[in-house]
Each structure stands twice: as structure tokens, then as C-alpha cells.
Design an enzyme around this catalytic site. Structure first.
Site, PDB file in Angstrom:
ATOM      1  CE1 TYR A   1      68.872  59.821  78.251  1.00 26.23           C
ATOM      2  CE2 TYR A   1      69.912  57.683  78.543  1.00 26.23           C
ATOM      3  CZ  TYR A   1      69.918  59.054  78.731  1.00 26.23           C
ATOM      4  OH  TYR A   1      70.970  59.657  79.394  1.00 26.23           O
TER       5      TYR A   1
ATOM      6  CG  HIS B   1      67.327  61.797  81.759  1.00 25.87           C
ATOM      7  ND1 HIS B   1      66.552  61.423  82.844  1.00 25.87           N
ATOM      8  CD2 HIS B   1      68.121  60.719  81.509  1.00 25.87           C
ATOM      9  CE1 HIS B   1      66.880  60.193  83.211  1.00 25.87           C
ATOM     10  NE2 HIS B   1      67.825  59.743  82.431  1.00 25.87           N
TER      11      HIS B   1
ATOM     12  CG  ASP C   1      69.548  58.237  86.286  1.00 24.88           C
ATOM     13  OD1 ASP C   1      68.999  57.187  85.898  1.00 24.88           O
ATOM     14  OD2 ASP C   1      70.627  58.634  85.815  1.00 24.88           O
TER      15      ASP C   1
ATOM     16  NE  ARG D   1      76.295  58.395  76.797  1.00 23.78           N
ATOM     17  CZ  ARG D   1      75.623  58.072  77.907  1.00 23.78           C
ATOM     18  NH1 ARG D   1      75.922  56.974  78.558  1.00 23.78           N
ATOM     19  NH2 ARG D   1      74.668  58.843  78.355  1.00 23.78           N
TER      20      ARG D   1
ATOM     21  CB  THR E   1      71.437  49.697  78.410  1.00 21.80           C
ATOM     22  OG1 THR E   1      72.466  50.397  79.124  1.00 21.80           O
ATOM     23  CG2 THR E   1      70.448  50.695  77.833  1.00 21.80           C
TER      24      THR E   1
ATOM     25  CG  HIS F   1      64.564  57.527  85.277  1.00 25.84           C
ATOM     26  ND1 HIS F   1      64.224  57.117  84.007  1.00 25.84           N
ATOM     27  CD2 HIS F   1      65.905  57.309  85.376  1.00 25.84           C
ATOM     28  CE1 HIS F   1      65.297  56.690  83.366  1.00 25.84           C
ATOM     29  NE2 HIS F   1      66.344  56.802  84.184  1.00 25.84           N
ATOM     30  CB  CYS F   2      65.282  54.721  90.551  1.00 23.09           C
ATOM     31  SG  CYS F   2      63.705  54.036  91.032  1.00 23.09           S
TER      32      CYS F   2
ATOM     33  NE  ARG G   1      65.377  54.201  79.521  1.00 21.58           N
ATOM     34  CZ  ARG G   1      66.568  54.302  80.091  1.00 21.58           C
ATOM     35  NH1 ARG G   1      67.237  53.213  80.456  1.00 21.58           N
ATOM     36  NH2 ARG G   1      67.106  55.481  80.319  1.00 21.58           N
TER      37      ARG G   1
HETATM   38  C1  0GY Z   1      69.864  56.774  82.823  1.00 23.59           C
HETATM   39  C2  0GY Z   1      70.976  57.189  81.972  1.00 23.59           C
HETATM   40  C3  0GY Z   1      71.964  56.430  81.415  1.00 23.59           C
HETATM   41  C4  0GY Z   1      71.971  55.007  81.322  1.00 23.59           C
HETATM   42  C5  0GY Z   1      70.901  54.212  81.153  1.00 23.59           C
HETATM   43  O1  0GY Z   1      69.863  52.178  80.847  1.00 23.59           O
HETATM   44  C6  0GY Z   1      70.946  52.758  80.945  1.00 23.59           C
HETATM   45  O2  0GY Z   1      72.030  52.192  80.883  1.00 23.59           O
HETATM   46  O3  0GY Z   1      69.691  54.714  81.141  1.00 23.59           O
HETATM   47  C7  0GY Z   1      73.106  57.132  80.821  1.00 23.59           C
HETATM   48  O4  0GY Z   1      74.195  56.552  80.752  1.00 23.59           O
HETATM   49  O5  0GY Z   1      72.938  58.315  80.409  1.00 23.59           O
HETATM   50  O6  0GY Z   1      68.745  57.212  82.639  1.00 23.59           O
HETATM   51  O7  0GY Z   1      70.072  55.965  83.714  1.00 23.59           O
END
Ligand code: 0GY
Length: 305
Positions: free
Chosen positions: A157, A181, A257, A130, A77, A31-32, A124
Site C-alpha cells: 500500500y 487501490h 474496503d 499517515r 494498521t 479487500h476488507c 502487507r
Molecule cells: C484501506 C485504506 C486505509 C487504511 C488501512 O490498514 C489500514 O489502516 O489500510 C486508508 O486509510 O487509506 O485499504 O483500508
């Protein structure tokens, strides 16, 4: 036009330490992300944050520094459903990266095939309010049915309090389901309390469900150790992650991450994050499953390239 990162956003750790823990040969950072660079791969207009750039070259340098053999690059995102930065990382990885994409209902089959050829093996679905606007569940169900034909899985997620409302949707998915997570437990609550018990029950009752035991830096309240040479960080997360690893040793994944989006108080030293691993996977066998066997089964089922 150059992008300006969100105020308070912390840059990733520029000089991570070398982990004391020697990763097993062939370990996968499952996960990165890559961010841009924005000049080449602009951030999505719909994004909720603007990150600092974090390129594929920087990701690959970190992989080598920490001792990983492979990466799974998860669409972040800030790029919406424009997967170009992630795909660019895959095709330049020399077979050492696979990916998880974000797609809309209108994605064409030939686009999915091209992503598959580049190394994508999942999509995903993000339910963290948020980070994303709401997508109707029937749209997500359509996408899941489409990608199931490619043998992909769905990465989800969400935050712990939302599991009851998402339970039926997740159990109806026709693919493997990988939870980011550990479903974000509140680690100030008891490990045997109802919230984490529900998460464990979800995994117990659904054998197609996997979990990433990742992001202690995000979940921890106790935080990293003081910089006194002691390397056992994020202690309050250890019992939660260890419980998941020990009960479901064949369905857990680990990821760094990197570059750690949306952290405003503390940016982890990625070397310390790797040193968290032997505290949650305490035997050589568990470590090998977590870091090699499980991610290889999900992302490189055909074996090494
Ligand atoms: C993560 C966690 C976060 C963000 C994202 O795709 C993303 O923007 O996953 C977060 O803000 O908790 O897994 O990278």
C-alpha cells in the site's frame, strides 16, 4: 478500558442498499477488514487512529447481503502486527475467508505455519506515512524471503508519488506483489499523464504484479451521485480502473474496503460500490476474471472448499 474512536471518524454504512448488479456466483470481496471488537481484540498501542468496532459477524452479514461468496480479510494498521482479530474471522468463516497478515521480522516459523493453517496467504507492507511508522527495507526483505516459502504474496500500500522510490524494492521481491487501490492515483490528473503511465508501465514490465481496482470512494473527487436513484457513482475513477482491468484482466482484484477506515467526509453505501463494478469491468468475461477467477487463483488455488 473502552476505546474512543478518532474524532471525525465516520461509522460504516448501517443499511447498505441491495446492489442492482448481480455478482457472478462465487465472487470474492478481496479487500476488507475487521476492527476488533476492541473489547475482545484490543487496538494496537502503535495505531494512528482508533476505529469503530466492525466485527466478523457484521462482515459476514454484509458479504451475504451484497452477494459475495468469500472474503479476503486484510490486516488493518489499527491492529499493528497483532493478527488475532483477523485470524479469528478466518477460523470462524467456514472456509469462506482467507487473510493477509502483518508480521515483524521476529515472527517464528511455527507462527507463520499456524497462520497459514488458519488461511493466511499474504503479508502487507504499508508505506502510507499517515498510517504507519517507517520499517527499514532490509527488515521487509527478510520477511518477504520467509513468507515466500509458504507460497504467500506481498500486498503493498503506497501513494502514487512514492512509486519511483519504491520501484526497485518492489521488483526485487521474490513473490507475487499485489498493489492496493491502484497505487492511489490522483484522478484529477490526466489518465495519460506521467504518474499513471508509470503505474501502468510497472504492471506491464512485471508480470508478478497485480492490482486491486478498489476504493473509488477514497480516490474520487466527484464523489457519489446525489441520492436521486441514479447509481453510477465515483465517475472520475472509472477510466483509471477500467484501463487497469482491460490491460491486465488476469491480474486484477476487487474489494469493498469495508468498514472503510479513515473516511471523514463521506461513507459509501456498499451496495453502490458493487454497482461501480460493471462500469470498470464491462463484459461478463472481465467480471468473472475480476471477481472469481483471479482471487480464487491467488487465495484458493486448491479450488473450492
Ligand atoms: C484501506 C485504506 C486505509 C487504511 C488501512 O490498514 C489500514 O489502516 O489500510 C486508508 O486509510 O487509506 O485499504 O483500508
Amino acid at each position: 478500558m473502552p476505546f474512543t474512536k478518532t474524532p471525525g471518524w465516520l461509522d460504516w454504512y448501517a443499511n447498505p442498499s441491495r446492489p442492482a448488479f448481480r455478482l457472478p456466483a462465487g465472487s470474492v470481496d478481496a479487500h476488507c477488514h475487521v476492527f476488533g471488537p476492541g473489547a475482545a481484540f484490543p487496538y494496537a498501542p502503535s495505531r494512528k487512529y482508533t476505529p469503530c468496532d466492525a466485527s466478523k459477524e457484521q462482515l459476514f452479514a454484509l458479504r451475504d447481503h451484497l452477494g459475495f461468496a468469500r472474503n479476503v480479510v486484510v490486516q488493518a494498521t489499527c491492529h499493528g502486527d497483532d493478527n488475532r482479530a483477523m485470524l479469528d474471522a478466518l477460523v470462524h468463516s467456514n472456509g469462506k475467508a482467507r487473510g493477509v497478515a502483518t508480521v515483524g521480522r521476529n515472527v517464528a516459523d511455527d507462527q507463520l505455519q499456524a497462520m497459514h493453517d488458519a488461511g493466511v496467504r499474504g503479508v502487507r507492507f504499508n508505506f502510507v506515512k499517515r498510517l504507519v511508522d517507517f520499517t527499514p527495507k532490509d527488515e521487509l526483505a527478510d520477511i518477504a524471503a520467509r513468507i515466500a516459502r509458504f507460497g504467500w504474496h506481498v500486498v503493498v500500500y503506497f501513494e502514487a508519488q512514492d512509486l519511483p522510490a519504491l520501484w526497485d524494492f518492489f521488483t526485487a521481491l521474490p513473490t507475487a506483489v499485489v498493489i492496493d487501490h491502484m497505487g492511489r492515483p490522483d484522478v484529477t490528473k490526466p489518465i495519460d499523464g506521467p504518474e499513471f503511465a508509470l503505474f501502468l508501465r510497472f504492471m506491464r514490465e512485471h508480470r508478478n504484479v497485480w492490482s486491486k481496482v478498489s476504493c473509488p470512494e477514497r480516490l474520487s473527487v466527484s464523489g457519489p451521485p446525489a441520492r436521486d436513484g441514479e447509481r453510477n457513482a465515483y465517475r472520475d475513477v472509472v477510466p483509471f480502473a477500467r484501463r487497469v482491468v482491460e490491460e491486465f484482466p488476469d491480474r486484477v482484484l476487487w474489494g469493498s474496503d469495508w468498514p472503510h477506515p479513515n473516511l471523514t467526509h463521506h461513507m459509501p453505501d456498499d451496495g453502490l460500490l458493487v454497482d461501480f463494478i460493471p462500469h470498470i469491468a464491462t463484459t461478463l468475461e472481465l467480471q468473472h476474471k475480476l471477481l472469481v477467477d483471479n482471487p480464487m487463483r491467488l487465495y484458493w488455488p486448491e479450488g473450492k472448499t
